[in-house]
Design a protein around this motif. Sequence first.
Motif, short mmCIF file in Angstrom:
data_model
loop_
_atom_site.label_atom_id
_atom_site.label_comp_id
_atom_site.label_asym_id
_atom_site.label_seq_id
_atom_site.Cartn_x
_atom_site.Cartn_y
_atom_site.Cartn_z
N ILE A 76 46.07 -22.24 -18.36
CA ILE A 76 46.33 -20.94 -18.58
C ILE A 76 45.51 -19.94 -18.75
CG2 ILE A 76 46.46 -19.62 -20.95
CD1 ILE A 76 48.85 -21.67 -22.01
N ALA A 77 44.24 -20.45 -19.07
CA ALA A 77 42.87 -19.58 -18.99
C ALA A 77 42.74 -19.00 -17.74
CB ALA A 77 41.61 -20.39 -19.39
N ARG A 78 43.69 -20.15 -16.46
CA ARG A 78 42.67 -19.59 -14.91
C ARG A 78 43.76 -18.59 -14.52
NH1 ARG A 78 43.61 -23.74 -12.81
NH2 ARG A 78 41.30 -24.77 -13.55
N LEU A 79 45.11 -18.60 -15.32
CA LEU A 79 46.41 -17.81 -14.99
C LEU A 79 46.08 -16.41 -15.18
CD1 LEU A 79 49.53 -17.18 -13.85
CD2 LEU A 79 49.96 -17.59 -16.41
N ILE A 80 45.01 -16.44 -16.65
CA ILE A 80 44.90 -14.97 -16.98
C ILE A 80 43.71 -14.37 -16.08
CG2 ILE A 80 44.13 -13.83 -19.01
CD1 ILE A 80 46.99 -15.02 -19.58
N LEU A 81 42.69 -15.07 -16.27
CA LEU A 81 41.80 -14.66 -14.82
C LEU A 81 42.34 -14.30 -13.92
CD1 LEU A 81 38.34 -14.41 -14.62
CD2 LEU A 81 39.33 -16.74 -13.52
N ILE A 82 43.44 -14.73 -13.17
CA ILE A 82 44.25 -14.04 -11.92
C ILE A 82 44.73 -13.00 -12.05
CG2 ILE A 82 46.00 -14.82 -10.30
CD1 ILE A 82 45.06 -17.84 -10.34
N LEU A 83 45.53 -13.19 -13.47
CA LEU A 83 45.86 -12.28 -13.74
C LEU A 83 45.09 -10.56 -13.46
CD1 LEU A 83 49.00 -10.30 -14.73
CD2 LEU A 83 48.40 -11.30 -17.06
N THR A 84 43.79 -10.44 -14.50
CA THR A 84 42.75 -9.54 -14.45
C THR A 84 42.37 -9.58 -13.00
OG1 THR A 84 42.05 -11.48 -17.11
CG2 THR A 84 40.38 -9.70 -15.56
N CYS A 85 42.83 -10.16 -12.36
CA CYS A 85 41.43 -9.35 -11.33
C CYS A 85 42.76 -8.74 -11.18
CB CYS A 85 41.81 -11.31 -9.99
SG CYS A 85 40.10 -11.81 -10.40
N VAL A 86 44.18 -9.46 -10.38
CA VAL A 86 45.06 -8.99 -9.92
C VAL A 86 45.17 -6.73 -10.40
CG1 VAL A 86 47.93 -8.36 -9.22
CG2 VAL A 86 46.21 -10.88 -8.67
N THR A 87 45.62 -7.08 -11.75
CA THR A 87 45.57 -6.14 -12.46
C THR A 87 44.18 -4.26 -12.65
OG1 THR A 87 46.37 -7.52 -14.56
CG2 THR A 87 45.43 -4.57 -14.68
N ASN A 88 43.79 -5.72 -11.93
CA ASN A 88 41.95 -4.46 -12.10
C ASN A 88 42.31 -3.79 -10.69
OD1 ASN A 88 39.94 -4.16 -14.24
ND2 ASN A 88 40.83 -6.19 -14.64
#
Length: 473
Positions: A76-88
């Motif tokens: 889950i943490a890795r998924l949120i990190l990926i989402l962070t990078c994609v969003t930014n």
Amino acid sequence: MLFSSIVFLFYFLPIVLVTYYLLRKSYRLKNIFLLVASLFFYAWGEPWFVLIMILSIMLNYIFALIIDKYRDKKSIARLILILTCVTNLGILFVFKYLGFTIRTINEMARLNLSIPNIILPIGISFFTFQAMSYVIDVYREDGKVQKNPLYVALYISFFPQLIAGPIVRYSTIADQMDNRKETWQKISIGTCRFITGLGKKVLIANNMAIIADRIFQMNTDAGVVASLAWLGSIAYTLQIFFDFSGYSDMAIGLGLMFGFKFEENFNYPYISKSVTEFWRRWHISLGTWFKDYVYFPLGGSRVSNKDKIIRNLFVVWMLTGIWHGAEWTFILWGLSNFVFISMEKFFGIDRMEKHKILRNIYTLFIINLNWVIFRSKNLIEARKFILNMFGVLGNGFWSDYTLMFLKEYSLFLIGGIIFSIPLAKRINKFIVEGRRGSILLEVGYPFVVITLFLICVSYLTKGTYNPFIYFNF
């Protein structure tokens, strides 16, 4: 709002400083006030830009909280990190690269897709990378999550380093949020550092900008002789250094005035003996960012396969070029740095102890040509300018314009060369250490700093040319 503007120097900064110190020892109130001042600073001129930054602050604050909450659940943490990078990166792409991408598709596929007219928010590349580093550090457990959204907002939006860096890691100032100490010594050093940066910007960078802009425009209109082309490239080489390092000096000085200590961003890059060394000395915070968040995760130089090392360098320098702007010139500039750094790495040029002068000449030659590519509006103009530097297009060598620029701006050219090497720093150190405590030093040094400030103000009040290169990034 420019640091080198009358509005900032005589209205915004004095009001913020006085109000800040009237709040006394309440760091919570001080931080809230600095946040409000920073948002006002960013909203000056284009108020809606601040909404983009507030959105970035809110999203990254939430992403970091979720990662911290699900730290034990790596997926889950890795998924949120990926989402962070994609969003930014997605937000950055829309505002900075969407128009360039559509234009490129139109040219390559011979289409006529509509190109949106999107205004680039000032400093979006800087505060986006800073926000991403905070979330990534929380994921890596290199920094603690901040539960107070106002502190995350202040970290991302703090006006001294908001527009053009240095890119500050959250771990660097996390403890300073509540435990910094303001002293007269910090205020004094910060003020001198700010005025030094102001002098770099107003006196040297702005005057070099006049030469560079005129010559590059002349090259676009009709072409220039070789001496003019070289003068224009050298002027831009000095302009971009004093423009950006001057801003970094002002940012570091302002931080000290409020009790914050930022890392250095420049270390006399033009004395480098290789392109590799140059990039250890130039825009240190950006180089460190790419090293920590891209190069090392890819394996850096620790991988045994040379092909992978080249791949890692290629990725870093392709991204560095793209980060600087949405144009093919920036991509070519990044790839040029990649080629020379790779050659130095595998042939050991940056580790050769002999022929230091020749290595310095080689480095300055390559960096100077790269800055021409960086400065040009497109690849056609870059090619034309470089060919004119070597007289290939047959425009001749000398022009009366060359002599005119040298006569009018020789003092600033000489000053730019002197202050781009450590000579002035060594002289200053010798004077300070040799006359510590003397009346001459205690009176003379403040007099020089005040005089420098008044000269800068006189230039600004005359409405002299005052561009700022890194506003574009």
